[in-house]
Write an enzyme that holds these catalytic residues in place. Structure first.
Site: not given
Length: 500
Positions: A312, A408, A184
């Site tokens: 995601e 995610h 990230s």
């Protein structure tokens, strides 16, 4: 005197005493730069002062100032934010083990190395020295100020890598085999480091997990600074912001984020997520975006492993309270703001004719924020003459009711092997299934093999777009998200501009 249970290591600045845990030597809270407070506030990181005697290194350093997002921030306080931690099989200078340096994510706003999901023990037991680090976040790390260096959080990461270069051999690591990895905002930091002249030569390999496409222009970053200063009632200057204590700034970032739609006509797409801070393409610390720099050959000598998860955005939909409740209006707004090109919304609907509004919402958010930036980074590395490997994690997370798919953050506990500790472990389920343990072993094995040899175990990314698909039965195939790839094929991830 050092003992078997309290190993000691002599660094350039002085002697550290750590501890033994499950057969590893562990050193925590090692200062790699002076605390960035007082005269050093908003400055580039400064070298650590020497000390006499033996300094204990058994507790994580305090996290940098940040909002208490989701209760994830450790409660320890203090100003010694710039610290790192080391797990090593044996602190023997002759060992020459590969080194993996982890950069935590958290939207450039939250996160720290002391979170339980970042425990380096499982990775270190694969004959690897593991380093995790803190860096300045939010305004302290990324706020744009005349008279202060841009991207102070990235400069902190460079300082940590310089510490690794100068000291890691004493911990059993090989300074010529350093791999940076992050997820990230950590993946975005890795991408930025690939483009930074100051970071050149400090690492041989890089793993960028779920790279965000948000890099700011100086004008946009300065406008965010003006908004933060207005919230505080101070001038948007170095002198004005320096009067605000570090502890107050995270609340200002939260306030700007909470009301970010006010600036939609000026700030554009970052108001959709919201994202008030990101690396700034300032022309000095960061001369160009990672995609431009890699295409020009900036990372030709660095092996790159990059990829993303399939779903995601679904975790963010859950956190935003819209999972299963996305309206046609919300989908229309997301397509209008995020899809590439003036006809992007229509092309998304044509490319996915059977998709529901919620599916389109998930797709365009995931593509804009993480999936296409990660794919384009692999393309840029190939265009610049470098070697890269691409992966996608498609294994559906069984935790939290099993409705989040390959969301995610799912890769973090799988890579670290922390399947039962830290908040991301909730995605794995309790207890972890044999399939989860097996997949975690696959990812850890690929990451540590890549750090050791430059080969994660599948063919490099090439014109055939060969991609490792991590699932219950992992395979190598052409990149699976081809419809999205074609939609974004001609898009350039440039510095996000100030619109008005």
């Amino acid at each position: 005197m050092p003992s078997e249970s309290e190993p000691e290591v002599r660094t350039v600045a002085g002697v550290l005493r750590g501890c033994r845990e499950a057969g590893l030597a562990v050193f925590r809270g090692i200062r790699y730069a002076e605390p960035p407070v007082g005269a050093l506030r908003f400055a580039a990181p400064q070298l650590v002062s020497h000390w006499d005697g033996v300094r204990p290194a058994v507790a994580y350093g305090p996290p940098p100032p940040q909002p208490d997002a989701f209760g994830t921030s450790p409660q320890s306080t203090g100003e010694d934010w710039l610290t790192l931690n080391v797990w090593t099989p044996e602190p023997d200078p002759a060992a020459g083990l590969p080194v993996m340096v982890w950069i935590p994510g958290g939207g450039y706003l939250v996160g720290c190395s002391g979170l339980p999901q970042y425990d380096g023990g499982h990775l270190a037991r694969s004959a690897t020295v593991v380093v995790t680090l803190n860096y300045r976040l939010g305004f302290e790390g990324f706020g744009q100020l005349d008279g202060a260096p841009a991207n102070r959080g990235l400069l902190d990461q460079v300082a940590a890598l310089e510490w690794v270069r100068d000291n890691i051999r004493a911990f059993g690591g090989d300074p010529g085999r350093v791999t940076v990895f992050g997820q990230s905002a950590g993946g975005g930091s890795v991408a930025a480091l690939l483009a930074m002249p100051r970071a050149a030569g400090l690492f041989r390999r890089a793993v960028a997990q779920s790279v965000p496409g948000t890099f700011f222009s100086p004008d946009l970053a300065a406008d965010v600074t003006a908004a933060c200063a207005a919230e505080l009632g101070v001038p948007p200057t170095l002198a004005g912001l320096s009067t605000v204590t570090p502890a107050r700034l995270p609340a200002v970032a939260e306030a700007v984020s909470a009301g970010i739609v006010r600036w939609r006509e000026r700030w554009g797409s970052i108001t959709h997520r919201p994202i008030p801070f990101a690396p700034v393409v300032d022309g000095d610390v960061l001369p160009a975006t990672p995609w431009r720099a890699l295409a020009d050959g900036a990372a030709r000598e660095v092996d790159l492993l990059v990829g993303h998860t399939r779903d995601e955005h679904r975790l963010f939909s859950l956190l935003d309270g819209v999972l299963g409740q996305v309206t046609p209006e919300q989908t229309g707004t997301a397509l209008r703001m995020l899809a590439p090109g003036p006809d992007g919304a229509a092309r998304y609907r044509e490319a996915f004719p059977d998709a529901t509004d919620e599916q389109l919402y998930e797709l365009v958010n995931a593509d804009w924020l993480f999936r296409m930036p990660s794919l384009h980074l692999a393309d840029a590395q190939l265009a610049g003459g470098g070697r890269g490997y691409l992966y996608e994690l498609t294994w559906p997370a069984p935790g939290l009711g099993g409705g989040l798919g390959a969301c995610h953050g799912l890769d973090v506990p799988l890579v670290f092997g922390t399947l039962t500790s830290g908040q991301p472990a909730m995605l794995i389920g309790d207890p972890p299934t044999p399939a989860a343990h097996d997949l975690s072993g696959q990812l850890r094995g690929a990451w540590t093999a890549f750090a050791a040899t430059g080969d994660p175990g599948w063919p490099p990314y090439d014109a055939g777009r060969r991609t490792r698909i991590f699932d219950g039965r992992s395979t190598v195939a052409a990149y699976p998200e081809d419809a999205s790839r074609l939609l974004w094929r001609d898009h350039t991830f440039g510095p996000l501009p100030l619109l008005a």
